[in-house]
Design an enzyme around this catalytic site. Structure first.
Site, PDB file in Angstrom:
ATOM      1  N   SER A 142       0.735  -1.096  -0.193  1.00  0.00           N
ATOM      2  CA  SER A 142      -0.404  -0.063  -0.331  1.00  0.00           C
ATOM      3  C   SER A 142       1.071   1.953  -0.319  1.00  0.00           C
ATOM      4  CB  SER A 142      -0.577   0.213   1.191  1.00  0.00           C
ATOM      5  OG  SER A 142      -1.620   1.328   1.431  1.00  0.00           O
ATOM      6  N   TYR A 155      -1.814  -0.417  10.336  1.00  0.00           N
ATOM      7  CA  TYR A 155      -1.539  -0.555   9.265  1.00  0.00           C
ATOM      8  C   TYR A 155      -0.896  -0.837   8.381  1.00  0.00           C
ATOM      9  CZ  TYR A 155      -3.843  -0.872   4.388  1.00  0.00           C
ATOM     10  OH  TYR A 155      -4.290  -0.866   3.310  1.00  0.00           O
TER      11      TYR A 155
END
Length: 239
Positions: A142, A155
């Site tokens: 990501s 995350y």
């Protein structure tokens, strides 16, 4: 390696979002896709639609936090097709929150799915690829694996870890290609875990899951001597 078409591609987290888009994109391009996810009714429907459109698709129940299930998923695909050309480690969760919210269960879930799930995928296919002397592992990271924002500390940590694991595997490999795909804001069920309404609204205006799927297709269809190591793709409006 096989040619640009007709690869056997395993995709985790294939019941929605980038995983589903990747399955549809690759099947439409002539690849044989094997979908894995916990929602078997959903992946069964996707696989049926792909076959109805003339593509090749199978599906199997898969919880990536279980090494046994991941090995079974890979083993069944290998038994059916005789090889595994590509693994797309896509399964992930993203329940964002501030650290002082102490959402420990969410932290543990992200570690289990986003890190252990990737490692389980590697453990399941790497021996088969090594034995064959070729293969391609695509790991979904990501843009949060390149930066850290409020509410995304854990995350981001998991996605930094995916990039680190991928780079280590790349350096250890001469016959296995390794690619990291780092998408920016993408419309996906991952955003259901975001509590901040402003962030959720921004995601709804973000890029379609077909965009990262196209990046995956690009990476796996390069000539065998070319290893596309990382692709970062995000909406132009994303900061």
């Amino acid at each position: 390696m096989t040619g640009a078409s007709n690869k056997v591609v395993l995709i985790t987290g294939a019941s929605s979002g980038i995983g589903e888009a990747t399955a549809r994109t690759l099947a439409a391009a002539g690849h044989r896709v094997v979908l894995g996810a916990r929602r078997t009714d959903r992946i069964a429907a996707i696989a049926e639609q792909i076959r109805a459109d003339g593509g090749s698709a199978e599906h199997h129940a898969l919880d990536v936090t279980s090494l046994e299930e991941m090995r079974s998923f890979a083993g069944q695909a290998h038994e059916l097709h005789g090889r595994i050309d590509v693994l797309v480690n896509n399964a992930g969760v993203m329940p964002l929150s501030r650290l002082d919210a102490l959402a420990v269960q969410d932290w543990d879930r992200m570690i289990d799915v986003n890190i252990r799930g990737v490692l389980h995928g590697i453990a399941a296919v790497l021996p088969m690829m090594r034995a064959r002397g070729q293969g391609h592992i695509v790991n979904l990271a990501s843009v949060s694996g390149h930066r850290v924002d409020p509410t995304a500390a854990v995350y981001s940590a998991t996605k930094f870890a995916v990039r680190a694991i991928s780079e280590g595997l790349r350096q250890e490999s001469r016959d296995i290609r390794v690619t990291v795909i780092s998408p920016g804001l993408t419309r996906s069920e991952l955003t259901d875990g975001i509590g901040d309404n402003d962030i959720r609204a921004a995601v709804r205006e973000s890029m379609a899951a077909a965009i990262p799927a196209a990046a995956i297709e690009y990476a796996i269809t390069q000539p065998p001597e070319v290893d596309v190591n990382e692709i970062v793709v995000r909406p132009t409006a994303q900061g």
